[in-house]
Scaffold this motif. Sequence first.
Motif, PDB file in Angstrom:
ATOM      1  N   ASN A  12      -6.066  -1.516  -1.120  1.00 54.10           N
ATOM      2  CA  ASN A  12      -6.155  -1.309   0.329  1.00 54.10           C
ATOM      3  C   ASN A  12      -7.170  -0.244   0.710  1.00 54.10           C
ATOM      4  N   SER A  72      -6.462  10.673  -2.651  1.00 56.23           N
ATOM      5  CA  SER A  72      -6.883  10.061  -1.384  1.00 56.23           C
ATOM      6  C   SER A  72      -8.407  10.065  -1.264  1.00 56.23           C
ATOM      7  N   ALA A 132      -2.115  -0.048  -3.262  1.00 53.33           N
ATOM      8  CA  ALA A 132      -2.664   1.013  -2.412  1.00 53.33           C
ATOM      9  C   ALA A 132      -4.139   1.237  -2.734  1.00 53.33           C
ATOM     10  N   GLY A 187       0.820  -1.199   0.000  1.00 53.14           N
ATOM     11  CA  GLY A 187       0.000   0.000   0.000  1.00 53.14           C
ATOM     12  C   GLY A 187       0.856   1.252   0.000  1.00 53.14           C
ATOM     13  N   LEU A 188       0.341   2.318   0.619  1.00 52.94           N
ATOM     14  CA  LEU A 188       1.055   3.591   0.581  1.00 52.94           C
ATOM     15  C   LEU A 188       2.409   3.534   1.279  1.00 52.94           C
ATOM     16  N   ASP A 220      -2.288  13.124  -2.032  1.00 48.65           N
ATOM     17  CA  ASP A 220      -3.485  13.683  -1.400  1.00 48.65           C
ATOM     18  C   ASP A 220      -4.611  13.874  -2.398  1.00 48.65           C
ATOM     19  N   GLU A 275      -6.587   2.884   0.230  1.00 46.46           N
ATOM     20  CA  GLU A 275      -5.811   4.074   0.593  1.00 46.46           C
ATOM     21  C   GLU A 275      -5.806   5.109  -0.529  1.00 46.46           C
ATOM     22  N   LEU A 276      -6.154   4.691  -1.728  1.00 44.88           N
ATOM     23  CA  LEU A 276      -6.314   5.583  -2.869  1.00 44.88           C
ATOM     24  C   LEU A 276      -7.700   5.358  -3.457  1.00 44.88           C
ATOM     25  N   HIS A 301      -9.927  10.267   1.384  1.00 48.05           N
ATOM     26  CA  HIS A 301     -10.264  11.017   2.595  1.00 48.05           C
ATOM     27  C   HIS A 301     -10.037  12.512   2.399  1.00 48.05           C
TER      28      HIS A 301
END
Length: 202
Positions: free
Chosen positions: A149, A200, A146, A85-86, A197, A151-152, A202
């Motif tokens: 997961n 992302s 990633a 992942g990241l 970012d 995470e992206l 989030h």
Amino acid sequence: MTTAAATAKGAATREAILDHAYAIACSAGLEGLSIGALAQGVGMSKSGLFAHFGSREDLQLAVLDDAARRFVAHVFQPALSRPRGLARLRAIVEQWFDWVRHADDGGCLFLAAVGEYDDRPGPQRDLLLRQDRQWRQALAHAVSLAVDNGELLADTDVEQLAFEIYALPLLVHHDAGLYGYESTVARGRRAYDRLIDTYSPH
């Protein structure tokens, strides 16, 4: 001397030649490799060197293979110890930035070689392309992990993000010698963080 001992000696000699050739190519490029100068540098005759590498082209290809082994060992292999992942992707980028440092060998052989062979068809260019595609695939795979997961973003264009990440070490390499390594890497890290970012969830 036994056959095994002779084989080991031959392998050690070949390794010493490649080490010296790699150092020359990092500063002078693959086209800067001279059989005569290399033979003198390692204390061999030209015929002795040709016993290990049948031609200047064979030597150049062997140096590219050796350089690729060094690059993978420095950039990708250490990152495999990090979680998928990241964390692993960042480790690749950090190691790539560190590869740019080149305090001891004078420069990145691959960037010099691309400048030499990007418009010159032949086995050197073919090998460079294969190596570059393998690294891009490895980088894209790290990006895809990633994404898997979470995470992206799930709709991340993996190839596009890998392309954008790949550009960062190239720019860091360009600027490091002109503006200083530490400040340039700091900019590279900020650029990487900002890029990640944007992808992302989030």
